[in-house]
Design a protein around this motif. Structure first.
Motif, mmCIF file in Angstrom:
data_model
loop_
_atom_site.group_PDB
_atom_site.id
_atom_site.type_symbol
_atom_site.label_atom_id
_atom_site.label_comp_id
_atom_site.label_asym_id
_atom_site.label_seq_id
_atom_site.Cartn_x
_atom_site.Cartn_y
_atom_site.Cartn_z
ATOM 1 N N ILE A 107 0.901 -1.222 0.125
ATOM 2 C CA ILE A 107 -0.001 -0.028 0.137
ATOM 3 C C ILE A 107 0.954 1.230 -0.193
ATOM 4 O O ILE A 107 1.764 1.430 0.745
ATOM 5 C CB ILE A 107 -0.985 0.082 1.170
ATOM 6 N N ARG A 108 0.847 2.078 -0.983
ATOM 7 C CA ARG A 108 1.482 3.211 -1.086
ATOM 8 C C ARG A 108 0.508 4.393 -1.098
ATOM 9 O O ARG A 108 -0.633 4.653 -1.084
ATOM 10 C CB ARG A 108 2.144 3.411 -2.556
ATOM 11 N N HIS A 109 1.075 5.450 -0.406
ATOM 12 C CA HIS A 109 0.265 6.602 -0.204
ATOM 13 C C HIS A 109 0.841 7.991 -0.672
ATOM 14 O O HIS A 109 1.899 8.148 -1.287
ATOM 15 C CB HIS A 109 0.420 7.017 1.546
ATOM 16 N N GLU A 115 5.466 3.434 2.279
ATOM 17 C CA GLU A 115 4.637 2.190 1.882
ATOM 18 C C GLU A 115 4.761 1.231 2.820
ATOM 19 O O GLU A 115 5.654 1.015 3.738
ATOM 20 C CB GLU A 115 5.315 1.970 0.462
ATOM 21 N N THR A 116 3.567 0.355 2.927
ATOM 22 C CA THR A 116 3.474 -0.680 3.963
ATOM 23 C C THR A 116 3.259 -1.940 2.911
ATOM 24 O O THR A 116 2.565 -2.158 2.100
ATOM 25 C CB THR A 116 2.097 -0.583 4.796
ATOM 26 N N ARG A 117 3.975 -3.355 3.512
ATOM 27 C CA ARG A 117 3.956 -4.393 2.718
ATOM 28 C C ARG A 117 3.231 -5.358 3.591
ATOM 29 O O ARG A 117 3.549 -5.471 4.928
ATOM 30 C CB ARG A 117 5.457 -4.810 2.403
ATOM 31 N N TYR A 118 2.404 -6.300 3.221
ATOM 32 C CA TYR A 118 1.665 -7.189 4.044
ATOM 33 C C TYR A 118 1.814 -8.556 3.208
ATOM 34 O O TYR A 118 1.964 -8.560 1.923
ATOM 35 C CB TYR A 118 0.224 -6.903 4.307
ATOM 36 N N THR A 125 -8.970 -7.899 1.381
ATOM 37 C CA THR A 125 -10.412 -7.043 0.963
ATOM 38 C C THR A 125 -10.050 -5.471 0.735
ATOM 39 O O THR A 125 -9.384 -5.219 1.839
ATOM 40 C CB THR A 125 -11.478 -7.710 1.370
ATOM 41 N N VAL A 126 -10.885 -4.873 -0.152
ATOM 42 C CA VAL A 126 -10.673 -3.546 -0.025
ATOM 43 C C VAL A 126 -11.859 -2.909 -0.050
ATOM 44 O O VAL A 126 -12.709 -3.193 -1.065
ATOM 45 C CB VAL A 126 -9.698 -2.887 -1.613
ATOM 46 N N LYS A 127 -12.646 -1.986 0.700
ATOM 47 C CA LYS A 127 -13.649 -1.473 0.743
ATOM 48 C C LYS A 127 -13.631 0.183 0.974
ATOM 49 O O LYS A 127 -12.580 0.370 1.663
ATOM 50 C CB LYS A 127 -14.703 -2.053 1.863
ATOM 51 N N SER A 128 -14.515 1.044 0.514
ATOM 52 C CA SER A 128 -14.492 2.206 0.870
ATOM 53 C C SER A 128 -15.272 2.486 2.219
ATOM 54 O O SER A 128 -16.199 1.927 2.614
ATOM 55 C CB SER A 128 -15.193 3.120 -0.063
ATOM 56 N N ILE A 129 -14.629 3.444 2.999
ATOM 57 C CA ILE A 129 -15.322 3.569 4.412
ATOM 58 C C ILE A 129 -16.674 4.349 4.290
ATOM 59 O O ILE A 129 -17.685 4.115 4.929
ATOM 60 C CB ILE A 129 -14.444 4.686 5.139
ATOM 61 N N GLN A 218 -11.039 0.642 4.130
ATOM 62 C CA GLN A 218 -11.019 -0.416 5.129
ATOM 63 C C GLN A 218 -10.242 -1.331 4.316
ATOM 64 O O GLN A 218 -10.858 -2.069 3.184
ATOM 65 C CB GLN A 218 -12.335 -0.968 5.687
ATOM 66 N N ILE A 219 -9.077 -1.941 4.933
ATOM 67 C CA ILE A 219 -8.411 -2.906 4.079
ATOM 68 C C ILE A 219 -8.375 -3.978 5.239
ATOM 69 O O ILE A 219 -7.622 -3.992 6.010
ATOM 70 C CB ILE A 219 -7.018 -2.403 3.479
ATOM 71 N N THR A 220 -8.361 -5.259 4.520
ATOM 72 C CA THR A 220 -8.314 -6.326 5.514
ATOM 73 C C THR A 220 -7.184 -7.463 4.986
ATOM 74 O O THR A 220 -7.136 -7.394 3.713
ATOM 75 C CB THR A 220 -9.548 -7.203 5.715
ATOM 76 N N ILE A 221 -6.366 -7.830 5.700
ATOM 77 C CA ILE A 221 -5.464 -8.730 5.504
ATOM 78 C C ILE A 221 -5.697 -10.166 6.212
ATOM 79 O O ILE A 221 -5.228 -9.838 7.584
ATOM 80 C CB ILE A 221 -3.686 -8.267 5.729
ATOM 81 N N ASP A 222 -6.413 -11.056 5.772
ATOM 82 C CA ASP A 222 -6.646 -12.213 6.590
ATOM 83 C C ASP A 222 -7.697 -11.760 7.757
ATOM 84 O O ASP A 222 -8.358 -11.255 7.489
ATOM 85 C CB ASP A 222 -5.465 -12.861 7.281
ATOM 86 N N HIS A 223 -7.331 -11.749 8.996
ATOM 87 C CA HIS A 223 -8.117 -11.245 10.029
ATOM 88 C C HIS A 223 -7.881 -10.034 10.415
ATOM 89 O O HIS A 223 -8.865 -9.740 11.334
ATOM 90 C CB HIS A 223 -7.768 -12.409 11.224
ATOM 91 N N LEU A 224 -6.880 -9.265 9.886
ATOM 92 C CA LEU A 224 -6.599 -8.188 10.554
ATOM 93 C C LEU A 224 -7.327 -7.020 9.495
ATOM 94 O O LEU A 224 -7.375 -6.993 8.338
ATOM 95 C CB LEU A 224 -5.040 -7.938 10.022
ATOM 96 N N THR A 225 -7.946 -6.122 10.199
ATOM 97 C CA THR A 225 -8.717 -5.003 9.690
ATOM 98 C C THR A 225 -7.821 -3.715 9.959
ATOM 99 O O THR A 225 -7.706 -3.395 11.165
ATOM 100 C CB THR A 225 -10.133 -4.920 10.291
ATOM 101 N N LEU A 226 -7.687 -2.896 8.749
ATOM 102 C CA LEU A 226 -6.799 -1.781 8.785
ATOM 103 C C LEU A 226 -7.790 -0.708 7.987
ATOM 104 O O LEU A 226 -8.243 -0.777 7.143
ATOM 105 C CB LEU A 226 -5.548 -1.967 8.029
ATOM 106 N N LEU A 227 -7.276 0.525 8.622
ATOM 107 C CA LEU A 227 -7.775 1.969 8.062
ATOM 108 C C LEU A 227 -6.749 2.656 7.350
ATOM 109 O O LEU A 227 -5.822 2.678 8.166
ATOM 110 C CB LEU A 227 -8.607 2.647 9.119
ATOM 111 N N HIS A 228 -6.746 2.626 6.206
ATOM 112 C CA HIS A 228 -5.868 3.685 5.373
ATOM 113 C C HIS A 228 -6.290 4.901 4.671
ATOM 114 O O HIS A 228 -7.273 4.875 4.260
ATOM 115 C CB HIS A 228 -4.994 2.694 4.327
#
Length: 266
Positions: A107-109, A115-118, A125-129, A218-228
């Protein structure tokens, strides 16, 4: 050999984990939570996901084994009644290592943010807030489509039987070096159009998601939910790293699919 045990945390799993630890110590194996050669996951697929992320920095050194104490899991091929057999196998038998592909997400900003690597074992998954997700989807550097809908799911072959399947994605054999892009409720009318089908990309193809709107995600990486925030792009491809499973017996994938989704266990 050094081992670690990750438990789901319920009473049944904790008792089983403690019993296995005691047995393996009796066989003079070393318990090491920091640098295990083998990590035994006791619980379900979610427990193994937690273990995977705990040891994601040493995937080339740690192999995983799953014992399921609930519903049949795709990552857990041993049952509680077999732990004595499993303990003896770990202590006395050379094991086969099976490697499966992983998903790399970068994920680049905007504004030069870091940038963040997972790494994902199942999916991202990628969704809009707020409101509809609007993303330009690029494949191998070329614009493929502008997606509008609830969200996008990018899964690994091992994760293809999880959320991806619920979205209508294909089930991929876990030995295939590929990722799958699946839509969530896309908008298709006379003005907006998407492919409407899951896309399976080989390991030499990169998928890049570029936000059209300046919104939070809202981006999830497996069970982790992240706000970017201030997301410039989300890059997805098959990772260089692989997850390693320790196998002491055959683990037929299509039999597991049949048992999980079509018929009762034999």
């Amino acid at each position: 050999m050094k081992f670690a045990i990750s438990s789901k945390g319920d009473g049944t799993s904790n008792i089983l984990a403690q019993k296995m630890r005691s047995y393996l110590l009796d066989f003079e194996l070393e318990y090491d939570e920091d640098e295990p050669d083998i990590c035994i996951s006791v619980g379900g697929d979610g427990t193994l996901l937690y273990a995977f992320h705990r040891y994601r920095g040493r995937l080339d050194k740690t192999a995983f084994i799953g014992v399921h104490t609930g519903h049949l899991g795709f990552y857990a091929d041993w049952v509680p009644e077999e732990i004595e057999k499993l303990v003896i196998a770990i202590a006395k038998t050379p094991y086969q290592v099976v490697e499966y592909p992983l998903l790399e997400v970068i994920i680049r900003h905007h504004h030069g943010g870091k940038e963040t690597r997972y790494l994902a074992l199942n999916e991202c998954t990628v969704k809009s807030i707020e409101g509809t997700l609007v993303m330009d989807v690029e494949i191998k550097g070329q614009l493929f489509e502008t997606f509008r809908g609830d969200g996008l799911c990018i899964s690994t072959p091992t994760g293809s039987t999880a959320y991806n399947k619920a979205l209508g994605g294909a089930i991929l054999h876990p030995s295939l070096p590929a990722i799958q892009l699946t839509e969530m409720a896309s908008i298709n009318n006379r003005v907006f159009r998407t492919i409407g089908s899951p896309l399976i990309l080989p390991d030499h193809h990169t998928c890049l998601l570029r936000p059209v709107n300046d919104v939070d995600y809202q981006i999830t990486i497996d069970h982790l939910t992240l706000l970017h925030k201030n997301v410039k792009s989300i890059q997805c491809r098959v990772a260089n790293e692989k997850v390693r499973f320790a196998r002491f017996r055959p683990f037929p994938f299509w039999k597991r699919v049949r048992e999980s989704f079509i018929t009762e266990n034999d």
